[in-house]
Scaffold this motif. Structure first.
Motif, PDB file in Angstrom:
ATOM      1  N   VAL A 171       0.835  -1.203   0.000  1.00 11.37           N
ATOM      2  CA  VAL A 171       0.000   0.000   0.000  1.00 11.37           C
ATOM      3  C   VAL A 171       0.873   1.258   0.000  1.00 11.37           C
ATOM      4  O   VAL A 171       0.567   2.248  -0.670  1.00 11.37           O
ATOM      5  CB  VAL A 171      -0.939  -0.003   1.216  1.00 11.37           C
ATOM      6  N   GLY A 172       1.999   1.200   0.700  1.00 12.39           N
ATOM      7  CA  GLY A 172       2.838   2.380   0.857  1.00 12.39           C
ATOM      8  C   GLY A 172       3.558   2.829  -0.397  1.00 12.39           C
ATOM      9  O   GLY A 172       3.953   3.990  -0.504  1.00 12.39           O
ATOM     10  N   VAL A 173       3.757   1.929  -1.366  1.00 13.35           N
ATOM     11  CA  VAL A 173       4.526   2.311  -2.550  1.00 13.35           C
ATOM     12  C   VAL A 173       3.678   3.032  -3.589  1.00 13.35           C
ATOM     13  O   VAL A 173       4.215   3.531  -4.583  1.00 13.35           O
ATOM     14  CB  VAL A 173       5.204   1.092  -3.204  1.00 13.35           C
ATOM     15  N   ALA A 174       2.368   3.105  -3.385  1.00 15.46           N
ATOM     16  CA  ALA A 174       1.528   3.868  -4.304  1.00 15.46           C
ATOM     17  C   ALA A 174       1.982   5.323  -4.297  1.00 15.46           C
ATOM     18  O   ALA A 174       2.202   5.921  -3.247  1.00 15.46           O
ATOM     19  CB  ALA A 174       0.065   3.762  -3.890  1.00 15.46           C
ATOM     20  N   GLY A 175       2.147   5.882  -5.464  1.00 14.55           N
ATOM     21  CA  GLY A 175       2.599   7.266  -5.554  1.00 14.55           C
ATOM     22  C   GLY A 175       4.073   7.412  -5.841  1.00 14.55           C
ATOM     23  O   GLY A 175       4.572   8.529  -5.997  1.00 14.55           O
ATOM     24  N   LEU A 176       4.799   6.284  -5.935  1.00 15.22           N
ATOM     25  CA  LEU A 176       6.226   6.353  -6.256  1.00 15.22           C
ATOM     26  C   LEU A 176       6.473   6.524  -7.754  1.00 15.22           C
ATOM     27  O   LEU A 176       7.604   6.723  -8.175  1.00 15.22           O
ATOM     28  CB  LEU A 176       6.945   5.082  -5.781  1.00 15.22           C
ATOM     29  N   GLY A 177       5.432   6.444  -8.574  1.00 17.84           N
ATOM     30  CA  GLY A 177       5.602   6.574 -10.008  1.00 17.84           C
ATOM     31  C   GLY A 177       6.245   5.347 -10.633  1.00 17.84           C
ATOM     32  O   GLY A 177       7.010   5.459 -11.599  1.00 17.84           O
ATOM     33  N   LEU A 178       5.943   4.172 -10.104  1.00 22.00           N
ATOM     34  CA  LEU A 178       6.572   2.943 -10.568  1.00 22.00           C
ATOM     35  C   LEU A 178       5.946   2.436 -11.867  1.00 22.00           C
ATOM     36  O   LEU A 178       4.801   2.741 -12.180  1.00 22.00           O
ATOM     37  CB  LEU A 178       6.453   1.861  -9.497  1.00 22.00           C
ATOM     38  N   GLU A 179       6.742   1.646 -12.593  1.00 27.88           N
ATOM     39  CA  GLU A 179       6.259   0.983 -13.793  1.00 27.88           C
ATOM     40  C   GLU A 179       6.111  -0.517 -13.586  1.00 27.88           C
ATOM     41  O   GLU A 179       5.444  -1.192 -14.375  1.00 27.88           O
ATOM     42  CB  GLU A 179       7.222   1.241 -14.962  1.00 27.88           C
ATOM     43  N   ARG A 180       6.711  -1.029 -12.515  1.00 23.01           N
ATOM     44  CA  ARG A 180       6.683  -2.473 -12.279  1.00 23.01           C
ATOM     45  C   ARG A 180       6.870  -2.742 -10.796  1.00 23.01           C
ATOM     46  O   ARG A 180       7.763  -2.176 -10.168  1.00 23.01           O
ATOM     47  CB  ARG A 180       7.798  -3.145 -13.080  1.00 23.01           C
ATOM     48  N   VAL A 181       6.020  -3.588 -10.217  1.00 19.88           N
ATOM     49  CA  VAL A 181       6.159  -4.033  -8.837  1.00 19.88           C
ATOM     50  C   VAL A 181       6.224  -5.552  -8.854  1.00 19.88           C
ATOM     51  O   VAL A 181       5.342  -6.213  -9.411  1.00 19.88           O
ATOM     52  CB  VAL A 181       4.978  -3.566  -7.959  1.00 19.88           C
ATOM     53  N   VAL A 182       7.268  -6.103  -8.234  1.00 17.56           N
ATOM     54  CA  VAL A 182       7.486  -7.541  -8.214  1.00 17.56           C
ATOM     55  C   VAL A 182       7.457  -8.024  -6.769  1.00 17.56           C
ATOM     56  O   VAL A 182       8.120  -7.442  -5.906  1.00 17.56           O
ATOM     57  CB  VAL A 182       8.838  -7.922  -8.852  1.00 17.56           C
ATOM     58  N   LEU A 183       6.695  -9.073  -6.504  1.00 17.87           N
ATOM     59  CA  LEU A 183       6.618  -9.671  -5.180  1.00 17.87           C
ATOM     60  C   LEU A 183       7.246 -11.062  -5.254  1.00 17.87           C
ATOM     61  O   LEU A 183       6.838 -11.894  -6.060  1.00 17.87           O
ATOM     62  CB  LEU A 183       5.168  -9.752  -4.721  1.00 17.87           C
ATOM     63  N   MET A 184       8.252 -11.306  -4.419  1.00 22.22           N
ATOM     64  CA  MET A 184       9.016 -12.552  -4.459  1.00 22.22           C
ATOM     65  C   MET A 184       8.703 -13.378  -3.220  1.00 22.22           C
ATOM     66  O   MET A 184       8.694 -12.862  -2.096  1.00 22.22           O
ATOM     67  CB  MET A 184      10.509 -12.225  -4.538  1.00 22.22           C
ATOM     68  N   GLY A 185       8.444 -14.673  -3.424  1.00 26.43           N
ATOM     69  CA  GLY A 185       8.085 -15.528  -2.306  1.00 26.43           C
ATOM     70  C   GLY A 185       8.689 -16.912  -2.430  1.00 26.43           C
ATOM     71  O   GLY A 185       9.478 -17.196  -3.336  1.00 26.43           O
ATOM     72  N   ALA A 186       8.318 -17.792  -1.497  1.00 27.43           N
ATOM     73  CA  ALA A 186       8.773 -19.180  -1.484  1.00 27.43           C
ATOM     74  C   ALA A 186       7.562 -20.076  -1.659  1.00 27.43           C
ATOM     75  O   ALA A 186       6.543 -19.891  -0.991  1.00 27.43           O
ATOM     76  CB  ALA A 186       9.497 -19.497  -0.177  1.00 27.43           C
ATOM     77  N   SER A 187       7.681 -21.058  -2.559  1.00 30.16           N
ATOM     78  CA  SER A 187       6.541 -21.911  -2.864  1.00 30.16           C
ATOM     79  C   SER A 187       7.045 -23.301  -3.255  1.00 30.16           C
ATOM     80  O   SER A 187       7.546 -23.493  -4.359  1.00 30.16           O
ATOM     81  CB  SER A 187       5.725 -21.309  -4.014  1.00 30.16           C
ATOM     82  N   ARG A 188       6.923 -24.255  -2.350  1.00 25.19           N
ATOM     83  CA  ARG A 188       7.434 -25.604  -2.589  1.00 25.19           C
ATOM     84  C   ARG A 188       6.316 -26.639  -2.489  1.00 25.19           C
ATOM     85  O   ARG A 188       5.407 -26.493  -1.675  1.00 25.19           O
ATOM     86  CB  ARG A 188       8.533 -25.950  -1.572  1.00 25.19           C
ATOM     87  N   GLY A 189       6.430 -27.665  -3.306  1.00 23.86           N
ATOM     88  CA  GLY A 189       5.522 -28.789  -3.202  1.00 23.86           C
ATOM     89  C   GLY A 189       4.276 -28.660  -4.059  1.00 23.86           C
ATOM     90  O   GLY A 189       3.905 -27.579  -4.521  1.00 23.86           O
TER      91      GLY A 189
END
Length: 297
Positions: A171-189
């Motif tokens: 929510v906090g990054v809204a207004g940064l003028g970004l072109e891309r937001v990437v969320l990285m996680g862990a996912s096994r199985g």
């Protein structure tokens, strides 16, 4: 050669006799790396600087003077594991070089009970001396922001606290003028593979993410342009997952050959390892037609 006569670098160095366009290409290759640069300028066990050809700049005054440092800052990904590391490095750059920084990765692996420093750093509009540091001023030209929650299984926070941290960051990054937001996680199985790519389980280990909070929609509010055409993409591999919302204009500028693969996921099977859909198609994610969407370019 008479030692009293000054040397002309262009007649001595084969490199400097190359066409200027070719030399610029070599500078770009020497100053960029496909790997993230972790905690630069900071003495820590996380620090990692992939091989770069910075020695080329120390070859002679002529090369140092003509080589632009812009590729070093604009074309590399800078990975920070603490707010202090990010601010220490970025704030010491010249204003021009700070403006070149386009790709920053925030890694929350080291957060603890007092975990509000990253949200404050991303949300704050302040950056003046004596006030709270701000990513908005430390990297004013930022275009890509990656939020790395891949270490969530080992982070010393409860699932509820991790969820709150992720929510505040997105929510906090809204207004940064970004072109891309990437969320990285862990996912096994196989069980995780059957979950949809935007499930909070991949990023904080729990499905309960707050009442009616749509993670992807929140990410989408951080990337906007005049046409506001967005794409939702995901990639899985080796126990990791990346989910992103990116402007179509950014994709076309950085990868002209890109074509979105179709989303073809029968409800009884696992989701494809990699996939994408338009913003409009994401809004229909709960409909039966989502499993047979056409390919988009």
């Amino acid at each position: 050669m008479d030692p009293a006569m000054p040397m002309n670098p262009e007649t001595v160095s084969p490199f400097l006799r190359l066409p200027g366009e070719l030399r610029n290409s070599i500078y770009n290759l020497a100053l960029t790396t496909p790997f993230p640069i972790t905690d630069p300028g900071v003495s820590s066990h996380h620090t990692s600087t992939p091989p770069l050809g910075l020695a080329l700049l120390r070859t002679c005054h002529t090369i140092y003077a003509e080589a632009s440092l812009r590729p070093l800052f604009a074309l590399n990904r800078f990975h920070f594991t603490a707010v202090t590391h990010a601010h220490l490095f970025l704030s010491k750059l010249t204003p021009a070089n700070r403006a070149f920084i386009q790709d920053v990765e925030v890694d929350v692996r080291s957060v603890h009970a007092q975990y509000r420093d990253w949200p404050a750093y991303l949300e704050s509009n302040l950056g003046e001396v004596g006030k709270l540091a701000s990513l908005r001023t430390d990297a004013s030209g930022l275009k890509v922001l990656r939020l790395n929650f891949s270490a969530w299984p080992t982070i010393g926070l409860s699932r509820a606290e991790l969820g709150q941290l992720l929510r505040h960051l997105v929510v906090g990054v809204a207004g940064l003028g970004l072109e891309r937001v990437v969320l990285m996680g862990a996912s096994r199985g196989e069980t995780m593979a059957r979950r949809n790519p935007w499930s909070p389980v991949h990023f904080v280990g729990a499905e309960d993410f707050g009442a009616r909070f749509d993670l992807v929609s929140a990410m989408g509010r951080a990337v906007r342009d005049e046409r506001d055409e967005k794409v939702v993409r995901w990639t899985r591999g080796e126990g990791a997952i990346e989910l992103e919302v990116v402007l179509l204009s950014h994709i076309r500028r950085t990868n002209r050959s890109w074509a979105a693969p179709p989303v073809t996921k029968p409800m009884s099977e696992a989701w494809p390892r990699s996939g994408s859909c338009s913003w409009e198609e994401y809004q229909k994610r709960d409909s039966e037609s989502f499993s047979s969407l056409p390919s988009r370019r």
